[in-house]
Design a protein around this motif. Structure first.
Motif, PDB file in Angstrom:
ATOM      1  N   ALA A 208       0.830  -1.202   0.000  1.00 11.37           N
ATOM      2  CA  ALA A 208       0.000   0.000   0.000  1.00 11.37           C
ATOM      3  C   ALA A 208       0.865   1.253   0.000  1.00 11.37           C
ATOM      4  O   ALA A 208       0.558   2.239  -0.688  1.00 11.37           O
ATOM      5  CB  ALA A 208      -0.923  -0.003   1.221  1.00 11.37           C
ATOM      6  N   LEU A 209       1.961   1.225   0.749  1.00  5.72           N
ATOM      7  CA  LEU A 209       2.892   2.351   0.736  1.00  5.72           C
ATOM      8  C   LEU A 209       3.499   2.528  -0.656  1.00  5.72           C
ATOM      9  O   LEU A 209       3.625   3.651  -1.157  1.00  5.72           O
ATOM     10  CB  LEU A 209       4.006   2.129   1.762  1.00  5.72           C
ATOM     11  N   GLN A 210       3.848   1.412  -1.284  1.00  2.00           N
ATOM     12  CA  GLN A 210       4.409   1.463  -2.626  1.00  2.00           C
ATOM     13  C   GLN A 210       3.402   2.011  -3.628  1.00  2.00           C
ATOM     14  O   GLN A 210       3.732   2.835  -4.491  1.00  2.00           O
ATOM     15  CB  GLN A 210       4.868   0.064  -3.051  1.00  2.00           C
ATOM     16  N   ASP A 211       2.139   1.572  -3.513  1.00  2.00           N
ATOM     17  CA  ASP A 211       1.099   2.033  -4.440  1.00  2.00           C
ATOM     18  C   ASP A 211       0.872   3.536  -4.292  1.00  2.00           C
ATOM     19  O   ASP A 211       0.681   4.248  -5.287  1.00  2.00           O
ATOM     20  CB  ASP A 211      -0.202   1.271  -4.189  1.00  2.00           C
ATOM     21  N   ALA A 212       0.861   4.016  -3.049  1.00  2.00           N
ATOM     22  CA  ALA A 212       0.718   5.462  -2.838  1.00  2.00           C
ATOM     23  C   ALA A 212       1.942   6.199  -3.346  1.00  2.00           C
ATOM     24  O   ALA A 212       1.842   7.317  -3.857  1.00  2.00           O
ATOM     25  CB  ALA A 212       0.497   5.752  -1.357  1.00  2.00           C
ATOM     26  N   TRP A 213       3.092   5.558  -3.232  1.00  2.00           N
ATOM     27  CA  TRP A 213       4.349   6.160  -3.647  1.00  2.00           C
ATOM     28  C   TRP A 213       4.369   6.415  -5.153  1.00  2.00           C
ATOM     29  O   TRP A 213       4.707   7.501  -5.618  1.00  2.00           O
ATOM     30  CB  TRP A 213       5.503   5.231  -3.277  1.00  2.00           C
ATOM     31  N   VAL A 214       4.017   5.367  -5.925  1.00  2.00           N
ATOM     32  CA  VAL A 214       4.127   5.479  -7.383  1.00  2.00           C
ATOM     33  C   VAL A 214       2.864   6.050  -8.013  1.00  2.00           C
ATOM     34  O   VAL A 214       2.844   6.341  -9.213  1.00  2.00           O
ATOM     35  CB  VAL A 214       4.462   4.111  -8.014  1.00  2.00           C
ATOM     36  N   GLY A 215       1.800   6.184  -7.221  1.00  2.00           N
ATOM     37  CA  GLY A 215       0.602   6.838  -7.728  1.00  2.00           C
ATOM     38  C   GLY A 215      -0.419   5.930  -8.363  1.00  2.00           C
ATOM     39  O   GLY A 215      -1.335   6.408  -9.034  1.00  2.00           O
ATOM     40  N   THR A 216      -0.294   4.606  -8.148  1.00  2.00           N
ATOM     41  CA  THR A 216      -1.276   3.689  -8.734  1.00  2.00           C
ATOM     42  C   THR A 216      -2.559   3.606  -7.912  1.00  2.00           C
ATOM     43  O   THR A 216      -3.562   3.081  -8.387  1.00  2.00           O
ATOM     44  CB  THR A 216      -0.682   2.277  -8.876  1.00  2.00           C
ATOM     45  N   GLY A 217      -2.512   4.103  -6.678  1.00  2.00           N
ATOM     46  CA  GLY A 217      -3.718   4.096  -5.848  1.00  2.00           C
ATOM     47  C   GLY A 217      -3.737   2.932  -4.877  1.00  2.00           C
ATOM     48  O   GLY A 217      -3.469   1.790  -5.262  1.00  2.00           O
ATOM     49  N   VAL A 218      -4.026   3.226  -3.629  1.00  2.00           N
ATOM     50  CA  VAL A 218      -4.072   2.203  -2.585  1.00  2.00           C
ATOM     51  C   VAL A 218      -5.400   1.468  -2.644  1.00  2.00           C
ATOM     52  O   VAL A 218      -6.461   2.086  -2.776  1.00  2.00           O
ATOM     53  CB  VAL A 218      -3.878   2.840  -1.193  1.00  2.00           C
ATOM     54  N   GLN A 219      -5.341   0.125  -2.526  1.00  4.24           N
ATOM     55  CA  GLN A 219      -6.553  -0.675  -2.531  1.00  4.24           C
ATOM     56  C   GLN A 219      -7.275  -0.565  -1.183  1.00  4.24           C
ATOM     57  O   GLN A 219      -6.647  -0.707  -0.127  1.00  4.24           O
ATOM     58  CB  GLN A 219      -6.219  -2.147  -2.819  1.00  4.24           C
ATOM     59  N   PRO A 220      -8.585  -0.307  -1.194  1.00  7.61           N
ATOM     60  CA  PRO A 220      -9.321  -0.184   0.075  1.00  7.61           C
ATOM     61  C   PRO A 220      -9.188  -1.409   0.968  1.00  7.61           C
ATOM     62  O   PRO A 220      -9.147  -1.271   2.205  1.00  7.61           O
ATOM     63  CB  PRO A 220     -10.779   0.008  -0.386  1.00  7.61           C
ATOM     64  N   LEU A 221      -9.102  -2.605   0.362  1.00  2.00           N
ATOM     65  CA  LEU A 221      -8.994  -3.815   1.173  1.00  2.00           C
ATOM     66  C   LEU A 221      -7.690  -3.842   1.953  1.00  2.00           C
ATOM     67  O   LEU A 221      -7.647  -4.350   3.084  1.00  2.00           O
ATOM     68  CB  LEU A 221      -9.104  -5.059   0.279  1.00  2.00           C
ATOM     69  N   GLN A 222      -6.629  -3.286   1.380  1.00  2.00           N
ATOM     70  CA  GLN A 222      -5.361  -3.223   2.090  1.00  2.00           C
ATOM     71  C   GLN A 222      -5.459  -2.292   3.300  1.00  2.00           C
ATOM     72  O   GLN A 222      -4.954  -2.607   4.383  1.00  2.00           O
ATOM     73  CB  GLN A 222      -4.260  -2.755   1.138  1.00  2.00           C
ATOM     74  N   LEU A 223      -6.107  -1.146   3.113  1.00  2.00           N
ATOM     75  CA  LEU A 223      -6.305  -0.229   4.236  1.00  2.00           C
ATOM     76  C   LEU A 223      -7.195  -0.859   5.300  1.00  2.00           C
ATOM     77  O   LEU A 223      -6.962  -0.683   6.507  1.00  2.00           O
ATOM     78  CB  LEU A 223      -6.922   1.079   3.738  1.00  2.00           C
ATOM     79  N   ALA A 224      -8.215  -1.610   4.864  1.00  2.00           N
ATOM     80  CA  ALA A 224      -9.104  -2.274   5.812  1.00  2.00           C
ATOM     81  C   ALA A 224      -8.346  -3.307   6.635  1.00  2.00           C
ATOM     82  O   ALA A 224      -8.581  -3.449   7.846  1.00  2.00           O
ATOM     83  CB  ALA A 224     -10.270  -2.932   5.071  1.00  2.00           C
ATOM     84  N   ALA A 225      -7.433  -4.028   5.987  1.00  2.00           N
ATOM     85  CA  ALA A 225      -6.642  -5.031   6.698  1.00  2.00           C
ATOM     86  C   ALA A 225      -5.739  -4.362   7.739  1.00  2.00           C
ATOM     87  O   ALA A 225      -5.633  -4.831   8.883  1.00  2.00           O
ATOM     88  CB  ALA A 225      -5.806  -5.838   5.712  1.00  2.00           C
ATOM     89  N   LEU A 226      -5.107  -3.256   7.351  1.00  2.00           N
ATOM     90  CA  LEU A 226      -4.263  -2.540   8.310  1.00  2.00           C
ATOM     91  C   LEU A 226      -5.090  -2.001   9.471  1.00  2.00           C
ATOM     92  O   LEU A 226      -4.668  -2.059  10.639  1.00  2.00           O
ATOM     93  CB  LEU A 226      -3.539  -1.394   7.608  1.00  2.00           C
ATOM     94  N   ALA A 227      -6.272  -1.463   9.157  1.00  2.00           N
ATOM     95  CA  ALA A 227      -7.140  -0.943  10.208  1.00  2.00           C
ATOM     96  C   ALA A 227      -7.563  -2.052  11.163  1.00  2.00           C
ATOM     97  O   ALA A 227      -7.638  -1.849  12.386  1.00  2.00           O
ATOM     98  CB  ALA A 227      -8.364  -0.268   9.593  1.00  2.00           C
ATOM     99  N   ALA A 228      -7.843  -3.240  10.613  1.00  2.00           N
ATOM    100  CA  ALA A 228      -8.240  -4.370  11.454  1.00  2.00           C
ATOM    101  C   ALA A 228      -7.098  -4.773  12.382  1.00  2.00           C
ATOM    102  O   ALA A 228      -7.309  -5.022  13.576  1.00  2.00           O
ATOM    103  CB  ALA A 228      -8.658  -5.550  10.574  1.00  2.00           C
ATOM    104  N   PHE A 229      -5.879  -4.850  11.843  1.00  2.00           N
ATOM    105  CA  PHE A 229      -4.717  -5.150  12.686  1.00  2.00           C
ATOM    106  C   PHE A 229      -4.572  -4.099  13.782  1.00  2.00           C
ATOM    107  O   PHE A 229      -4.288  -4.426  14.942  1.00  2.00           O
ATOM    108  CB  PHE A 229      -3.447  -5.185  11.841  1.00  2.00           C
ATOM    109  N   ALA A 230      -4.752  -2.834  13.414  1.00  2.00           N
ATOM    110  CA  ALA A 230      -4.582  -1.746  14.369  1.00  2.00           C
ATOM    111  C   ALA A 230      -5.613  -1.822  15.489  1.00  2.00           C
ATOM    112  O   ALA A 230      -5.274  -1.734  16.678  1.00  2.00           O
ATOM    113  CB  ALA A 230      -4.672  -0.400  13.652  1.00  2.00           C
TER     114      ALA A 230
END
Length: 244
Positions: A208-230
């Motif tokens: 997700a960091l890489q996707d935001a870095w290069v501009g391809t866009g972060v996948q919502p499911l990846q953010l959801a997984a991080l939020a769940a871990f948090a």
């Protein structure tokens, strides 16, 4: 100066007296950046990295190093040492709640890890012309979730361990997979597809960091997984935590 500020000042001085972890979290990622960047071929576009330079694709893995060292090695050992020495128990009998000590430890470690990340970004741009994140807001959101998720795992280790050695051992259960799936041991572009997909959802969110870095866009499911871990990691750490 209030109680929390005094404790934070004291803990910072103690933290800097044994600076191995502080220097590791702050400087090791940048040292590796400079060393890896000196390897021939790291500045050439590579098909496995989606056409990007390997040095560009590897920078998010350096963020993993800083967070993993501080969240999964330093803070579990520090908190468990205070429990082992009876510091938390003695604080519980005073007007100063032990939570102030834990909050100070978290603040110090998070600040050092963010400083290490900022240093990597700055050096990468200045020395190897590594571009800054094209989607800074998405990058910042992913980083915040990744920081909380990773430190929550560290606090779980701190919550269940009675000694510093035990805390380090328990934290290794998360430390090694996070380093592996984060592309520290082997760059993520060279991992098998199945392992890369698993790593997409493992804190602190390298893909997700890489996707935001290069501009391809972060996948919502990846953010959801991080939020769940948090969220679940923080709740579990709070539920399991014992002052003595």
């Amino acid at each position: 100066m209030n109680t929390f500020a005094k404790i934070t000042t004291t803990e910072t001085k103690l933290f800097l007296r044994a600076p191995f972890m502080a220097l590791g979290g702050l400087l090791l990622p940048s040292i590796l950046l400079l060393a890896i960047g000196a390897i021939p071929g790291m500045h050439e576009p590579h098909e496995a990295a989606g056409g990007y330079r390997l040095i560009d694709a590897w920078v998010p893995s350096l963020i993993v190093i800083s967070l993993a060292m501080l969240a999964l090695q330093s803070i579990p050992a520090a908190v468990a040492t205070y429990r082992e020495q009876g510091v938390l128990r003695r604080l519980a009998t005073t007007p100063v709640h032990p939570a102030n000590l834990l909050g100070a430890q978290l603040l110090i470690h998070v600040v050092v890890s963010l400083a290490g990340i900022a240093l990597v970004l700055g050096l990468g741009k200045a020395v190897y012309d590594v571009p800054l994140p094209k989607h800074p807001l998405s990058f910042a959101l992913t980083l915040v979730l990744g920081v909380v998720a990773t430190f929550a795992l560290g606090l779980i280790a701190a919550a269940v361990a009675r000694t510093s050695k035990a805390a380090t051992g328990v934290a290794m259960v998360a430390f090694l997979p996070i380093m592996f799936f984060g592309g520290v041991y082997l760059p993520r572009p060279f991992l098998p597809e199945a392992l890369r997909r698993i790593g997409d959802y493992v804190p602190p969110g390298s893909q997700a960091l890489q996707d935001a870095w290069v501009g391809t866009g972060v996948q919502p499911l990846q953010l959801a997984a991080l939020a769940a871990f948090a969220v679940f990691g923080t709740v579990l750490a709070a539920k399991l935590f014992r002052w003595e």
